[in-house]
Design a protein around this motif. Structure first.
Motif, short mmCIF file in Angstrom:
data_model
loop_
_atom_site.label_atom_id
_atom_site.label_comp_id
_atom_site.label_asym_id
_atom_site.label_seq_id
_atom_site.Cartn_x
_atom_site.Cartn_y
_atom_site.Cartn_z
N GLN A 255 0.76 -1.16 0.09
CA GLN A 255 -0.23 0.10 -0.21
C GLN A 255 0.83 1.03 0.12
OE1 GLN A 255 -3.44 0.07 2.44
NE2 GLN A 255 -3.01 2.20 3.13
N ILE A 256 0.30 1.90 -0.75
CA ILE A 256 1.34 3.56 -0.83
C ILE A 256 -0.08 4.43 -0.26
CG2 ILE A 256 2.22 5.22 -2.52
CD1 ILE A 256 2.62 3.03 -4.36
N ALA B 13 3.94 10.38 0.16
CA ALA B 13 4.11 9.27 -0.54
C ALA B 13 4.00 9.51 -2.04
CB ALA B 13 3.16 8.22 -0.46
N LYS B 14 5.02 10.11 -2.85
CA LYS B 14 5.06 10.64 -4.15
C LYS B 14 6.12 9.96 -4.84
CE LYS B 14 4.25 15.14 -2.16
NZ LYS B 14 4.77 16.68 -2.43
N SER B 15 5.68 9.59 -6.44
CA SER B 15 6.55 9.09 -7.33
C SER B 15 7.18 7.84 -6.99
CB SER B 15 7.85 10.23 -7.68
OG SER B 15 6.89 11.34 -8.02
N ASN B 16 6.45 6.94 -6.33
CA ASN B 16 7.18 5.76 -6.16
C ASN B 16 6.47 4.74 -7.27
OD1 ASN B 16 7.93 5.85 -2.96
ND2 ASN B 16 5.92 6.65 -3.08
N SER C 221 -5.13 9.67 0.15
CA SER C 221 -4.35 10.74 -0.16
C SER C 221 -3.08 10.73 -0.40
CB SER C 221 -4.50 11.79 0.98
OG SER C 221 -6.19 11.80 1.05
N ALA C 222 -2.70 9.87 -0.98
CA ALA C 222 -1.28 9.42 -1.51
C ALA C 222 -1.09 10.42 -2.54
CB ALA C 222 -0.93 8.12 -2.28
N GLY C 223 0.44 10.90 -2.37
CA GLY C 223 0.86 12.00 -3.45
C GLY C 223 0.76 11.54 -4.80
N ALA C 224 1.38 12.54 -5.58
CA ALA C 224 1.22 12.24 -7.12
C ALA C 224 2.53 11.26 -7.61
CB ALA C 224 1.13 13.76 -7.82
N ASN D 177 -7.04 11.59 -4.80
CA ASN D 177 -7.23 12.75 -5.87
C ASN D 177 -6.02 12.95 -6.52
OD1 ASN D 177 -10.14 13.21 -5.01
ND2 ASN D 177 -9.34 14.45 -3.31
N ASN D 178 -4.80 12.49 -6.38
CA ASN D 178 -3.80 12.71 -7.21
C ASN D 178 -3.62 11.50 -8.33
OD1 ASN D 178 -2.43 15.05 -6.22
ND2 ASN D 178 -2.16 13.76 -4.47
N ASP D 179 -2.77 11.55 -9.41
CA ASP D 179 -2.80 10.62 -10.63
C ASP D 179 -2.07 9.21 -10.13
OD1 ASP D 179 -0.41 12.30 -10.39
OD2 ASP D 179 0.39 10.95 -11.76
N VAL D 180 -2.54 8.33 -10.75
CA VAL D 180 -1.70 7.06 -10.66
C VAL D 180 -1.65 6.58 -11.90
CG1 VAL D 180 -1.82 4.64 -9.46
CG2 VAL D 180 -3.05 6.55 -8.37
N THR D 181 -0.60 5.78 -12.22
CA THR D 181 -0.22 5.11 -13.77
C THR D 181 -0.08 3.71 -13.66
OG1 THR D 181 0.65 7.03 -14.54
CG2 THR D 181 1.26 5.19 -15.86
N TYR D 182 -0.78 2.89 -14.50
CA TYR D 182 -0.65 1.44 -14.33
C TYR D 182 -0.24 1.01 -15.74
CZ TYR D 182 -4.09 2.31 -10.97
OH TYR D 182 -5.10 2.81 -9.71
N THR D 183 0.76 0.18 -15.88
CA THR D 183 1.16 -0.27 -17.23
C THR D 183 1.84 -1.74 -17.18
OG1 THR D 183 2.34 1.96 -17.54
CG2 THR D 183 3.05 0.16 -19.08
N ASP D 184 0.99 -2.41 -17.97
CA ASP D 184 1.41 -3.90 -18.23
C ASP D 184 0.88 -4.64 -16.89
OD1 ASP D 184 2.34 -4.05 -21.01
OD2 ASP D 184 4.33 -3.10 -20.04
#
Length: 331
Positions: A117-118, A123-126, A154-157, A180-187
């Motif tokens: 969990q993040i 907690a940003k840019s992990n 409320s994890a960071g961006a 409310n911040n962005d999250v990216t998922y790839t593959d």
């Protein structure tokens, strides 16, 4: 720069307390951990010794909830973790509250809350890469909270998941509740969550849960797969009443009840997204996905995905790190 070679809990605990930026902790054997490991230092590397896949077993705190029950609690930043297994923590297997940490080629299983969990604004840019999280279950709340992976509360961006797999957890594959911040998922791939016959209890059991009521964070997904969501949950890709912008490219949903539920997105872009053997979708007017109707094509895709996922499960159960995989199904 120093290297600390550890094979016991006492050695690991002392190494964590002593290591500074640039130092490495090399884990040379499986370790029974009598309490959580808290990483408040920044800039260290904690990894498996070459040729070893150590299991960090937190059975001693398996009945402990809250922060004391976390297996590895990371509040520091710019750390790197790789090559080990975390199991039987009473709470999260790993919880990250720092920034710019990287977790690669790890397995999280049989924990009492989400595997990894993040959370928290710090907690940003992990980056989480090529990790597997499975069969995590929270008995205290009857399966409602233990996801495979979560970036929520409320994890960071700038947090991202690359090539990770989440399956057979009591709750969702991925969760971004109150985020409310962005999250990216790839593959990334998720399947077969929320089956009480596996985890004893079952929560929502959806695949990718991308938000919660009113959450505004953007979600970007590329070549992600959600399949076999037919247990307590019904949805492969679930916005869960979030209203953030969603972008999906080359994503696939199959053998789910609802393939894509993304009808509340403030904006939705779906490029070359496909599905088959799903009962329905919930999408904004004018947005659609490609239905694969050729049964031979369906069988080919299903076989390729199931074969890969069965291999991942077998590897996990035999303490083998799978690492990156390639699925040639996007043509």
């Amino acid at each position: 720069m120093s290297t600390y070679s550890v094979t016991t809990y006492s050695e690991l605990k002392n190494a964590v307390a002593s290591a500074g930026s640039g130092d490495t902790i090399s884990i040379g054997a499986s370790i029974s951990c009598s309490a959580r490991i808290k990483i408040s230092t920044s800039g260290i590397t904690m990894k498996a010794k070459s040729g070893v896949t150590p299991v960090l077993d937190f059975s001693a705190i398996s009945s402990t909830t809250g922060d004391s029950g976390i297996g590895i609690y990371v509040t520091g930043s710019n750390n790197a973790f790789s090559g080990f297994i975390v199991q039987y923590a009473g709470d999260n297997g790993m919880k990250i509250e720092g920034a710019n940490n990287t977790v690669t080629n790890c397995i999280f299983r049989y924990n009492g809350d989400t595997g990894l969990q993040i959370s928290k604004s710090t907690a940003k840019s992990n980056t989480i890469k090529y990790c597997d999280s499975y069969r995590n279950c929270d008995t205290a709340t009857e399966g409602e909270n233990a996801d495979g992976f979560a970036c929520k509360l409320s994890a960071g961006a700038g947090n991202q998941f690359i090539g990770c797999r989440s399956f057979q957890n009591s709750d969702d594959g991925w969760d971004s509740y109150n985020m409310n911040n962005d999250v990216t998922y790839t593959d990334c791939i998720t399947w077969h969550n929320g089956d009480a016959s596996i985890t004893k209890y079952a929560g929502n059991g959806n695949g990718f849960k991308l938000g919660s009521s009113g959450s505004t964070g953007a979600r970007t997904m590329t070549r992600c797969i959600a399949w076999d969501t037919q247990y307590s949950g019904k949805k492969g890709f679930d916005q869960n009443n979030g209203v953030g912008a969603v972008t999906l490219v080359n994503c696939l949903s199959f053998d789910n009840v609802i393939g894509y539920q993304l009808d509340e997105a403030s904006s939705l872009t779906m490029t070359n997204c496909r599905e088959f053997n799903c009962d329905s979708d919930e999408l904004p007017s004018g947005v659609s996905v490609t239905k694969i109707t050729d049964t031979s094509k369906q069988a080919s895709i299903r076989n390729a995905v199931k074969t890969a996922c069965n291999k991942i499960l077998s590897n996990c159960e035999n303490d083998i790190i799978t690492g990156a995989i390639t699925l040639d199904i996007w043509g």
